[in-house]
Write an enzyme that holds these catalytic residues in place. Structure first.
Site, PDB file in Angstrom:
ATOM      1  N   LYS A  99      -7.082  -0.978   9.083  1.00  0.00           N
ATOM      2  CA  LYS A  99      -8.372  -1.287   9.715  1.00  0.00           C
ATOM      3  C   LYS A  99      -8.217  -1.769  11.152  1.00  0.00           C
ATOM      4  CE  LYS A  99      -8.100  -5.638   7.257  1.00  0.00           C
ATOM      5  NZ  LYS A  99      -7.020  -5.189   6.368  1.00  0.00           N
ATOM      6  N   VAL A 159       0.828  -1.210   0.000  1.00  0.00           N
ATOM      7  CA  VAL A 159       0.000   0.000   0.000  1.00  0.00           C
ATOM      8  C   VAL A 159       0.862   1.260   0.000  1.00  0.00           C
ATOM      9  CG1 VAL A 159      -1.758   1.314   1.253  1.00  0.00           C
ATOM     10  CG2 VAL A 159      -1.942  -1.173   1.100  1.00  0.00           C
ATOM     11  N   LYS A 216     -14.006  -4.272   9.993  1.00  0.00           N
ATOM     12  CA  LYS A 216     -14.563  -3.297   9.054  1.00  0.00           C
ATOM     13  C   LYS A 216     -15.998  -2.925   9.399  1.00  0.00           C
ATOM     14  CE  LYS A 216     -11.539  -4.840   5.298  1.00  0.00           C
ATOM     15  NZ  LYS A 216     -11.449  -5.632   4.051  1.00  0.00           N
ATOM     16  N   ASP A 259     -11.323 -10.078   9.658  1.00  0.00           N
ATOM     17  CA  ASP A 259     -11.100  -8.887   8.849  1.00  0.00           C
ATOM     18  C   ASP A 259     -12.417  -8.145   8.624  1.00  0.00           C
ATOM     19  OD1 ASP A 259      -9.387  -7.341   6.704  1.00  0.00           O
ATOM     20  OD2 ASP A 259     -11.181  -8.006   5.636  1.00  0.00           O
ATOM     21  N   GLY A 273      -6.219  -4.487  -2.801  1.00  0.00           N
ATOM     22  CA  GLY A 273      -5.267  -4.335  -3.897  1.00  0.00           C
ATOM     23  C   GLY A 273      -4.446  -3.078  -3.733  1.00  0.00           C
ATOM     24  N   GLY A 322     -11.327  -0.895   0.628  1.00  0.00           N
ATOM     25  CA  GLY A 322     -10.236  -0.555  -0.299  1.00  0.00           C
ATOM     26  C   GLY A 322     -10.526   0.710  -1.075  1.00  0.00           C
ATOM     27  N   GLU A 363      -3.613 -14.908   2.200  1.00  0.00           N
ATOM     28  CA  GLU A 363      -2.321 -14.966   2.881  1.00  0.00           C
ATOM     29  C   GLU A 363      -1.944 -16.419   3.179  1.00  0.00           C
ATOM     30  OE1 GLU A 363      -0.536 -12.334   3.401  1.00  0.00           O
ATOM     31  OE2 GLU A 363      -2.014 -10.762   2.991  1.00  0.00           O
TER      32      GLU A 363
END
Length: 401
Positions: free
Chosen positions: A100, A12, A200, A196, A297, A129, A185
Site C-alpha cells: 500500500k 505475504v 488505503k 495505514d 493476514g 487484504g 506491531e
C-alpha cells in the site's frame, strides 16, 4: 506454462507461494494456463523450506529472465520495491503487489508505465487484504458515479476499539494485548495514528475519482485519545466508535479524511468488529454496497495477490483498464466539511456550551465532573470558532450518519 517470481519471502510472500501450491489445480484452471513459481527473491536463505531451491538473492536473475512474465512484489516499503517494479514493468513483466505504501505514493506513475509496455500493475491486496474492492471499483461498478467510500480499513485499530468497548479496558492495556497476539506491531504508530488507513483511502479515492489523490494531503487523526469515558457516552446514546477512512464528493467538492467517528446501528459499519474490515461504497444510482472480510493476514492477503496473478496471466500482452491518471485531484479544505460532533466539557462549562452551540442533545453517562452532548451539523470551521468560546473541551468526536 507461465513462470512467476515472488519478491520477498516474508509473511505475504510465503503466503503467495502457499496459496498457489495449495490450490494449484484451481489456480491453473482459472488462469487458463499452468502457473509455476520459478524464483523467490530474498536476502535470506530458507534451509529446510520446501521451496528453498527457488530462492535467489539477486533481482537481476529475475529481471533478466525472459521466461518470467509476472512478478508478485511482497517486499513492503517504497524502496527497493519501487525501483524493482519500474524495471519489471519497463521490461513488459506484469507486477502484482500488496504494498500500500508504494501504490499510494507511485500508483498512477506505475499504471502509466504498465500501459506503455502492454503489461499490468495490479494491487487488489493493497487495500482490505482479502476483501475484493479494487476489482469491483474497476469493473463491477463502472456504470456508477461513485461519490463516496467509507471504510474500516485497519484491523489493528478496529480490534483495539472493539476491546475497549466490550471489556472497558483503556487504550494502553488493549494495545499491549494486541501486540502480544501479533495484531499490532512493536511500533504501532502507522496503525494507531491512522497512517495505514490514510494510504488505503488515498488509493480508493484515486480509483473512484480517476485522478491522483495525494495521501499527504488527507487529514488524518488516530485513536490514541479515545478513552473508556468516550465509549460510556457512545453506549448510552446507542452509538459505537470506529476509526473511519472516508472520501466523499459533496456539491463538486472533494473531501478525504481518517478520523475516529461515532456511528449508530443504522450504519452497516457498526457491526464490523475485531480485526475485520468493512468498506461501504455509495454509487449515485446503485446506492450503498458493502464489502466485508479479513483485512489483513498471511493467507487472505496472499489470496488477493494470487487473484491478480491469475488476472495478469489471462491478459498477457494487453493492459486491463484502470481509471487512475497522474493528474492530481485538489481536495477541499477540512474547514468546509460538515458533520455533527459529540463533545465533552466540564460541568462548569456546560451552560456556556449550550449558549454557544445552541440546540444540543445532552447525553448523561453519569461521569462525575463533566457533561456530554451532540451538536447540530456544522462546518469544521464553525465548530472550531464555537469551541474557542466554551472554555476547555475535554474531547470531541465526529459523528458519521
Amino acid at each position: 506454462m507461465v513462470k512467476v517470481a515472488v519478491l520477498g519471502y516474508g509473511t505475504v510472500g510465503s503466503g503467495i507461494v502457499e496459496v498457489i501450491k495449495t490450490n494449484q489445480d484451481m489456480v491453473d484452471k482459472k488462469a487458463g494456463d499452468e502457473i509455476d513459481v520459478k524464483y523467490i527473491l530474498d536476502l535470506r536463505d530458507f534451509l529446510g523450506d520446501p521451496y528453498e531451491n527457488l530462492v535467489v538473492h539477486d533481482v537481476e536473475v529475475i529481471l533478466n529472465d525472459p521466461e518470467v512474465l509476472v512478478i508478485a512484489e511482497a517486499m513492503g516499503g517504497v524502496e527497493p520495491a519501487y525501483t524493482f517494479t519500474k524495471r519489471a514493468l519497463s521490461a513488459g513483466k506484469s507486477v502484482c503487489t500488496s504494498n500500500k505504501e508504494l501504490v499510494a505514493k507511485h500508483g498512477a506513475e506505475l499504471l502509466e508505465l504498465a500501459r506503455a509496455n502492454k503489461c499490468n500493475y495490479m494491487f487488489e491486496a493493497s487495500v482490505g487484504g482479502g476483501i475484493p474492492i479494487i476489482r469491483p471499483l474497476n469493473a463491477s461498478l463502472t456504470p456508477e458515479r461513485v461519490d463516496g467510500i467509507t471504510g474500516i480499513l485497519n484491523g489493528t485499530t478496529n480490534y483495539i476499539l472493539t476491546k475497549m468497548e466490550k471489556e472497558g479496558s483503556d487504550f494502553d492495556t488493549v494495545l499491549k494485548e494486541a501486540q502480544e497476539k501479533g495484531y499490532a506491531e512493536r511500533n504501532p504508530e502507522a496503525d494507531v495514528e491512522g497512517y495505514d488507513a490514510c494510504r488505503k483511502i488515498a488509493i480508493l479515492s484515486s480509483l473512484i475519482y480517476g485522478k491522483n489523490v495525494n495521501f499527504e494531503h488527507i487529514y488524518t487523526e488516530g485513536i490514541t485519545k479515545i478513552t473508556t469515558n468516550d465509549f460510556a457516552y457512545a453506549k448510552k446514546a446507542g452509538y459505537t466508535i470506529k476509526l473511519l477512512a472516508m472520501s466523499k464528493e459533496v456539491d463538486g467538492k472533494y473531501f478525504a479524511m481518517v478520523t475516529p467517528c461515532m456511528i449508530n446501528a443504522q450504519n452497516p459499519l457498526y457491526f464490523v468488529n475485531d480485526v475485520f474490515n468493512g468498506i461501504l461504497v455509495h454509487g449515485n444510482t446503485l446506492g450503498n454496497t458493502m464489502y466485508y472480510g479479513a483485512g489483513a493476514g498471511k493467507l487472505p492477503t496472499a489470496s488477493a495477490v494470487v487473484s491478480d496473478i491469475i488476472d495478469c496471466v489471462k491478459h498477457l500482452g494487453k493492459t486491463v483498464f484502470c481509471f487512475w491518471d497522474k493528474e492530481e485531484l485538489t481536495l477541499s479544505s477540512m474547514d468546509d466539511s460538515v458533520k455533527r460532533f459529540f463533545v465533552r466539557v466540564k460541568d462548569a462549562d456546560f451552560a456556556k456550551a449550550k449558549e454557544v452551540f445552541g440546540d444540543v442533545e445532552e447525553i448523561d453517562a453519569q461521569i462525575a465532573g463533566e457533561k456530554g452532548f451532540f451538536t447540530n451539523a456544522m462546518s469544521e470551521k464553525a465548530f472550531k470558532e464555537k469551541s474557542a468560546q466554551v472554555g476547555e473541551i475535554i474531547s470531541r468526536i465526529r459523528v458519521e450518519e
